[in-house]
Design an enzyme around this catalytic site. Structure first.
Site, PDB file in Angstrom:
ATOM      1  N   SER A 173      36.926  18.893  -7.430  1.00  0.00           N
ATOM      2  CA  SER A 173      36.628  17.500  -7.745  1.00  0.00           C
ATOM      3  C   SER A 173      36.308  17.337  -9.230  1.00  0.00           C
ATOM      4  O   SER A 173      37.142  17.664 -10.072  1.00  0.00           O
ATOM      5  CB  SER A 173      35.500  16.999  -6.837  1.00  0.00           C
ATOM      6  OG  SER A 173      35.444  15.595  -6.816  1.00  0.00           O
TER       7      SER A 173
ATOM      8  N   GLU B 106      42.516  13.293   1.414  1.00  0.00           N
ATOM      9  CA  GLU B 106      41.365  13.312   0.505  1.00  0.00           C
ATOM     10  C   GLU B 106      40.348  12.213   0.803  1.00  0.00           C
ATOM     11  O   GLU B 106      39.154  12.460   0.971  1.00  0.00           O
ATOM     12  CB  GLU B 106      41.856  13.161  -0.940  1.00  0.00           C
ATOM     13  CG  GLU B 106      42.668  14.316  -1.471  1.00  0.00           C
ATOM     14  CD  GLU B 106      41.815  15.413  -2.082  1.00  0.00           C
ATOM     15  OE1 GLU B 106      40.576  15.330  -1.966  1.00  0.00           O
ATOM     16  OE2 GLU B 106      42.390  16.339  -2.672  1.00  0.00           O
TER      17      GLU B 106
ATOM     18  N   HIS C 128      38.572  15.368   1.510  1.00  0.00           N
ATOM     19  CA  HIS C 128      38.066  15.855   0.226  1.00  0.00           C
ATOM     20  C   HIS C 128      36.900  16.803   0.452  1.00  0.00           C
ATOM     21  O   HIS C 128      35.953  16.499   1.174  1.00  0.00           O
ATOM     22  CB  HIS C 128      37.609  14.649  -0.606  1.00  0.00           C
ATOM     23  CG  HIS C 128      37.225  14.971  -2.010  1.00  0.00           C
ATOM     24  ND1 HIS C 128      38.121  15.418  -2.945  1.00  0.00           N
ATOM     25  CD2 HIS C 128      36.014  14.886  -2.655  1.00  0.00           C
ATOM     26  CE1 HIS C 128      37.512  15.591  -4.109  1.00  0.00           C
ATOM     27  NE2 HIS C 128      36.237  15.273  -3.959  1.00  0.00           N
TER      28      HIS C 128
END
Length: 481
Positions: free
Chosen positions: A176, A302, A394
């Site tokens: 990330s 995600e 995610h």
């Protein structure tokens, strides 16, 4: 059993367990006291005697994980090593995510024991987040959180031999916001001589122009009634900043299309010094064909972790597309490329593409086009948590990367019961990353813009071509030059 290693700042005492030695909370920079909270990282203080490194240090200032009175000596690293008496081992340096807003290395989510079992030294680090790390300060450099990361890399270069590592065989790995830092440093040829390779897991669309960063930060300092200087901000307690730092998000949400990164108050700043342009743009590739290899990846779903609890029944996918910078024709193209999907699916897909999947793909394309050896992956294993609603969301790849099925993040994203196929898939993924750190080859074909081969992490792992073909064609019309 205790084990002592001497660093350039002084000796540290760690512990030997489970076939490796672990050292925690070693300072790589000076304490964040006074105006130093908003200035570039300064060298760590030296100490006499043997410093206890058997416990994590405190987290950097942020809500929840940090409290007033916590130790300001919080810019620290943690090291897992197979054997301090060995030499020349490959080194992985983990940079956590958190939207430039939060995150810490002081968590079992990033336990390095499994990597040490592969013969790899793993280092995790804290870096400044929030206003201290990424808010605009008139008399201090931008991207101070990334400058912290670079300072930690200098510490690794100068000290990792004492832990058995090779300072010339350092690979960055992160997810990330951490992955975004890595992609940016690779593209911009940042931190020269301090790392060789990078693994970017879900790099995000969080690079913003300096004027935008200044404007967003001004909304925060207006709430605080202070000027954006290091000395003025030093007079404001961190908790006071935390109380108002989300104020810009509501304002940005009311002005769709105006802001590059409207979902959070802090971003990586295109300051013309550390970063000139996003790493997926051609302008962002400062050095063509340099020898730093890249693994870049994304998860299939995600944004599911962000949309799963949202009521989208009255939302129009066209509004989501426009907010992400797409034109009116994009929704029809998405429907044609994804037949049978619901509006809820379309919201999540557009957000997944805009925030992570397309930036990851573009980073791989830009790296390959610049002559860099590049590999792409998709993490497609669907989580059973919440009756399967999260899918391959995610952050789901992180417990697999570290083989930490009992960690807090795994409990949230996978569930309390370890799935039967977790160990094999985790081992395959972790071993691929360890091999990349050691040799530059993760075990699947290189990515290029012709073949577009990627590794798909599922049960069993496989290879695919042009996995994002439908989305890629839509977003290619909106790619930066």
């Amino acid at each position: 059993m205790d084990v002592v290693v001497r660093t350039e700042s002084g000796a540290v005492r760690g512990e030997a367990r489970e076939g490796c030695s672990v050292f925690r909370g070693i300072p790589y920079a000076a304490p964040l006291a006074g105006a130093a909270r908003f200035r570039p990282p300064a060298p760590a203080r030296r100490w006499h005697g043997v410093r206890d490194a058997r416990s994590f240090g405190s987290s950097v200032p942020q809500p929840v994980l940090w409290h007033p009175g916590d130790d300001p000596e919080c810019l620290t690293v943690n090291v897992w090593t197979p054997d301090v008496t060995r030499s020349g081992l490959p080194v992985l340096v983990w940079i956590h995510g958190g939207a430039c807003l939060g995150g810490t290395a002081a968590t079992p989510d990033f336990d390095g024991t499994a990597f040490a079992a592969t013969g790899t030294v793993l280092v995790t680090l804290n870096y400044r987040v929030g206003y201290e790390g990424f808010g605009w300060v008139d008399d201090a450099p931008a991207n101070r959180g990334v400058l912290d990361q670079i300072a930690a890399l200098r510490w690794v270069h100068d000290n990792v031999e004492a832990f058995g590592g090779d300072p010339d065989a350092v690979t960055l790995i992160g997810q990330s916001a951490g992955a975004s830092s890595i992609a940016g440093l690779l593209a911009a040829d940042g931190a020269p001589g301090l790392f060789r390779r990078g693994i970017a897991q879900s790099p995000g669309k969080i690079f913003v122009p300096a004027d935008e960063a200044r404007a967003v930060s001004a909304m925060i300092t207006a709430q605080l009634g202070v000027r954006p200087t290091a000395d003025a901000l030093a007079e404001v307690p961190s908790e006071a900043i935390h109380a108002v730092q989300l104020a810009p998000v509501a304002i940005m949400a009311s002005e769709p299309g105006k802001w590059t990164h409207p979902n959070a108050p802090y971003s990586l700043i295109l300051d013309g010094e550390l970063f000139d342009a996003p790493p997926w743009s051609r302008a962002g590739q400062r050095a063509s064909g340099i020898g730093r290899e890249l693994v870049c990846g994304f998860t299939t779903d995600e944004a599911r972790v962000f949309t799963v609890d949202a009521d989208l029944s009255a939302a129009d996918p066209a509004d989501t597309a426009r907010a992400c910078g797409l034109d009116a024709s994009a929704v029809a193209d998405y429907r044609a490329g994804n037949p049978g999907g619901t509006d809820e699916d379309l919201h999540a897909l557009v957000l997944s593409d805009a925030l992570f999947r397309i930036p990851a793909l573009w980073c791989a394309e830009a790296g390959a086009d610049a002559g860099r050896t590049t590999y792409l992956y998709e993490f497609a294993w669907p989580s059973p948590a919440r009756d399967g609603a999260l899918r391959a969301c995610h952050g789901l790849d992180v417990p697999f990367t570290f083989t930490t099925p009992d960690s807090p993040l795994a409990a949230e994203l996978i569930g309390r019961e370890v799935p039967a196929d977790f160990p094999a898939l985790s081992t395959a993924m972790r071993d691929a990353f360890a091999a990349f750190a050691a040799t530059g080859d993760p075990g699947w074909p290189r990515f290029d813009s012709t073949g577009r081969v990627s590794r798909t992490w599922r049960t069993p792992p496989g290879e695919d071509r042009d996995a994002l073909s439908a989305s890629r064609r839509i977003w290619d019309r909106h790619r930066p030059a």
